[in-house]
Design an enzyme around this catalytic site. Sequence first.
Site, short mmCIF file in Angstrom:
data_model
loop_
_atom_site.label_atom_id
_atom_site.label_comp_id
_atom_site.label_asym_id
_atom_site.label_seq_id
_atom_site.Cartn_x
_atom_site.Cartn_y
_atom_site.Cartn_z
CG ASP A 154 -1.02 -9.93 6.37
OD1 ASP A 154 -1.79 -9.28 5.66
OD2 ASP A 154 -1.31 -10.32 7.53
CB SER A 191 -12.68 7.71 14.91
OG SER A 191 -13.78 6.89 14.74
CB ALA A 224 -5.69 5.24 15.10
CB ALA A 241 -12.99 -2.53 -0.20
N GLY A 242 -15.38 -4.51 0.52
CA GLY A 242 -15.72 -5.72 1.24
C GLY A 242 -14.45 -6.46 1.61
CG ASP A 245 1.76 49.58 3.19
OD1 ASP A 245 1.32 48.74 4.01
OD2 ASP A 245 1.84 49.37 1.98
CG HIS A 276 6.04 45.70 3.64
ND1 HIS A 276 6.42 45.17 2.43
CD2 HIS A 276 4.72 46.00 3.51
CE1 HIS A 276 5.39 45.19 1.61
NE2 HIS A 276 4.35 45.68 2.23
CB ILE A 303 9.33 41.86 0.33
CG1 ILE A 303 7.82 41.97 0.58
CG2 ILE A 303 9.73 40.42 0.16
CD1 ILE A 303 6.98 41.57 -0.62
N GLY A 335 6.13 47.71 -2.53
CA GLY A 335 6.16 48.05 -3.96
C GLY A 335 6.13 49.56 -4.15
P1 NAI Z 1 -8.09 -6.88 6.08
O1 NAI Z 1 -8.27 -7.34 7.47
O2 NAI Z 1 -8.59 -7.73 4.99
O3 NAI Z 1 -6.58 -6.54 5.81
C1 NAI Z 1 -5.73 -6.05 6.78
C2 NAI Z 1 -4.48 -6.88 6.81
O4 NAI Z 1 -3.54 -6.30 7.72
C3 NAI Z 1 -4.71 -8.29 7.28
O5 NAI Z 1 -4.25 -9.18 6.31
C4 NAI Z 1 -3.93 -8.37 8.56
O6 NAI Z 1 -3.35 -9.65 8.79
C5 NAI Z 1 -2.88 -7.34 8.37
N1 NAI Z 1 -2.34 -6.88 9.64
C6 NAI Z 1 -3.01 -6.59 10.76
N2 NAI Z 1 -2.16 -6.18 11.72
C7 NAI Z 1 -0.92 -6.20 11.20
C8 NAI Z 1 0.35 -5.86 11.69
N3 NAI Z 1 0.54 -5.43 12.95
N4 NAI Z 1 1.41 -5.98 10.87
C9 NAI Z 1 1.23 -6.42 9.59
N5 NAI Z 1 0.05 -6.75 9.09
C10 NAI Z 1 -1.03 -6.65 9.88
O7 NAI Z 1 -8.82 -5.45 6.01
P2 NAI Z 1 -9.02 -4.41 4.80
O8 NAI Z 1 -10.45 -4.09 4.78
O9 NAI Z 1 -8.38 -4.85 3.58
O10 NAI Z 1 -8.30 -3.15 5.40
C11 NAI Z 1 -7.13 -2.59 4.88
C12 NAI Z 1 -6.96 -1.21 5.47
O11 NAI Z 1 -8.03 -0.39 5.03
C13 NAI Z 1 -6.99 -1.17 6.97
O12 NAI Z 1 -6.06 -0.19 7.44
C14 NAI Z 1 -8.39 -0.69 7.28
O13 NAI Z 1 -8.48 -0.04 8.54
C15 NAI Z 1 -8.63 0.24 6.13
N6 NAI Z 1 -10.04 0.50 5.84
C16 NAI Z 1 -10.82 -0.45 5.27
C17 NAI Z 1 -12.14 -0.20 5.00
C18 NAI Z 1 -12.97 -1.16 4.29
O14 NAI Z 1 -14.12 -0.83 3.93
N7 NAI Z 1 -12.49 -2.35 4.04
C19 NAI Z 1 -12.76 1.07 5.42
C20 NAI Z 1 -11.85 2.04 5.92
C21 NAI Z 1 -10.53 1.74 6.15
#
Ligand code: NAI
Length: 739
Positions: free
Chosen positions: A41, A166, A168, A197-198, A512, A517, A532, A535
């Site tokens: 991270d 979107s 990317a 996810a939250g 054919d 073929h 091929i 047949g």
């Molecule tokens: P988050 O922000 O909690 O986790 C992302 C982590 O990536 C952070 O800890 C951040 O420090 C780290 N990070 C950012 N840039 C970085 C870099 N250049 N090098 C290394 N680490 C880096 O977000 P979350 O929600 O856990 O997201 C995780 C992945 O899931 C992301 O790719 C996000 O786009 C994707 N995602 C999440 C959704 C969601 O509902 N939470 C929905 C759709 C996609």
Amino acid sequence: MGSNTLRFDGRVVLVTGAGGGLGKVYALAFAERGASVVVNDLGGDIKGDGKSTSAAEKVVEEIRAKGGKAVANYDSVEAGEKLVQSALDAFGRIDIVINNAGILRDRSFARVSDADWDIIHRVHLRGSFLVTRAAWNHMKNQKFGRIIMTSSAAGIYGNFGQANYSAAKLGLLGLSNTLAIEGKKYNVHSNAIAPTAGSRLTQTVMPQDLVDALKPEYVAPLVLWLCHESCQENGSLFEVGAGWIGKLRWERTLGAIIREKNHPMTPEAVRDEWAKICDFDNATKPQTIQESTGTLYEVLSNIDSGKGISMNPTSQKPSSSSGIDPALAIGQKLPPTVYSYTHIQPILYALGVGMSTKDPDHLKFLFESSDEFGCLPTFGVVLSQAAFMGGGLSSVPGLNIDFTRVLHGEQYLEVYKPIPTSGEMHSEGTVADILDKGSGALILLDVKTYCGKDLICYNQFSVFVVGAGGFGGKRSSPKAKATANPPNRPPDAVVTDITTPDQAALYRLSGDWNPLHIDPNFAALAGFEIPILHGLCTFGFSARHVLKHFANNDVSKFKAIKVRFAKPVIPGQTLLTEMWKEDNRIYLQTKVKETGEIAIAGAYVDLTSTVSNVQSRDAVQGTELQSDLVFEEISRRVKDVGNELVKKVNAVFQWEITKDGNTAAQWTIDLKNGAGEVYRGKVRGRADTTFTLADQDFMDLVLGNLNPQKAFFAGKLKVKGNIMLSQKLEIILKDYAKL
Ligand code: NAI
């Protein structure tokens, strides 16, 4: 945890962006199940600004506190190699890469700056590329790897204010799809997930109670399963969140062909067909680029041949999702076809199925002025195939099938009269029955062919449509002409016959035109290394073998043939037909000699009668002679030494091998031309010396039990032509005929 638990002991996992959110939960879950984890991270903010070591450090501490193995890495994913190096330094390998790191730069499209666009692409798309590429060769070499790409619903469906993100995120799906294909044979699998996810990323857009409810712990189990060595999923996309997991795929309408041969294609025609182009009824679900582009090839060849198939042949809706409605289709007639021809077509067909002027008794099929000029009985399939080739099936109501997935499964042909050598034949096709084989649908197509009022022949084409089964139909039919297995004993006769590299190019001229073929690109798309053989070409060879051996090439004795197409043949391969005689039925199977694979199986030919005493003679001709093995060995050895031996011997020898007083085989040892060649059959050109001797005497000669001179004086070995050259025979027999 029970014995059935999915464990990751010994595996090394790199999770990017594992300092918080989803990544942290993945890292903890992998560690808990025995994996060694690199917790990466950068520790910046959600827009990608700043950095710190604390995020990753805390997760590593938590894993270690629980007894797990982990190290931290604080690089940005843009330094791909360094992340993988951390894994190698700490744990000596890399097995699993979870591309998870992410940031947001949400803006309505007009306000997206270059920087906003670039940083999102650099972190999500380019970062995942760099990290995965650094791990790729390690995975390939160890024949194990699991990769996760984190996509997003915003990419799949689009989302206001997330143009950069979107783009990317859907880019990551494309990346995963191709890695899945390239990694497959090395057991390196790649899948994409679109999680919800939250986390701190969603905090800005979701109310807090939802952020709390949508736990990352509800996403991690999918990621762990996809990364386990026992999971074979590859190249797929999943939506996951709140404890639910679903898989996504592409769907495609049957579409419409707008273009006609020799007409410009216009936007007005597109407009007029718009409803059909967009109609998802009976949509297909292409899974590979081959399946997808296969349709285009089909369309090209159909438009160019002026047929123009309708991709959505009926407005009536089949009752089943597979596109087949048996109640509607069975009994339907195909549009009648007319096939007019001169003597050229039967000759072209005879050449196509391997007839040659080298065999004097083939002349009656190759020379229109020969006394008994006639058609091979199997030419009957050519008369009727227009009914089937012309896309006739696509006009049948209740048969909405994917024509790129059609295989020719079996063929039955019954001939009622010798086929005229020229004329106008009318064919009528009927869908006799449709069987549900589970993995596909089997369509039985009956075609009757008439010359005027006379019924000439009847064909049953068994057409297998892959993936069209499961419509709840019956599994067998009284209308199906059944295959039959040969008796359980060695064959009564065996014939080998070589196809030429141009066999398919020649055979297709009989009508054919499937590019499979002839066109290497098309063949590759269909999954074959090179085009091929048809047949029905192998079918023609096999029938010819039976006709010659058991009916002396008398076409009036030919009644019917049934075959199943089991494996493809490559032009240039040698066909080996094994035959068993039981009264007037000759059971047969045809193998590819080079591979031993059975190309034609469950086959038989019914004759009206067999030629008297032909059986005993053929038993001799057909049985492999002992000398054949020796000649084949000489052939191999000559190939190895070639030139050297040609210089030494400089002569062409022809061999007549007899059995019970009759010539049973001819062989040529050419040590004069090129690098030398040994082949079965009469000399092509002129022999310097011709030897005649019995199969057994030849063996005695080779084994050293019989001296050539003695054999000569005892009358066992007859020599014609240059007798002096026979001295050189000893060189060959002594050094090159070892068994
Ligand atoms: P988050 O922000 O909690 O986790 C992302 C982590 O990536 C952070 O800890 C951040 O420090 C780290 N990070 C950012 N840039 C970085 C870099 N250049 N090098 C290394 N680490 C880096 O977000 P979350 O929600 O856990 O997201 C995780 C992945 O899931 C992301 O790719 C996000 O786009 C994707 N995602 C999440 C959704 C969601 O509902 N939470 C929905 C759709 C996609």
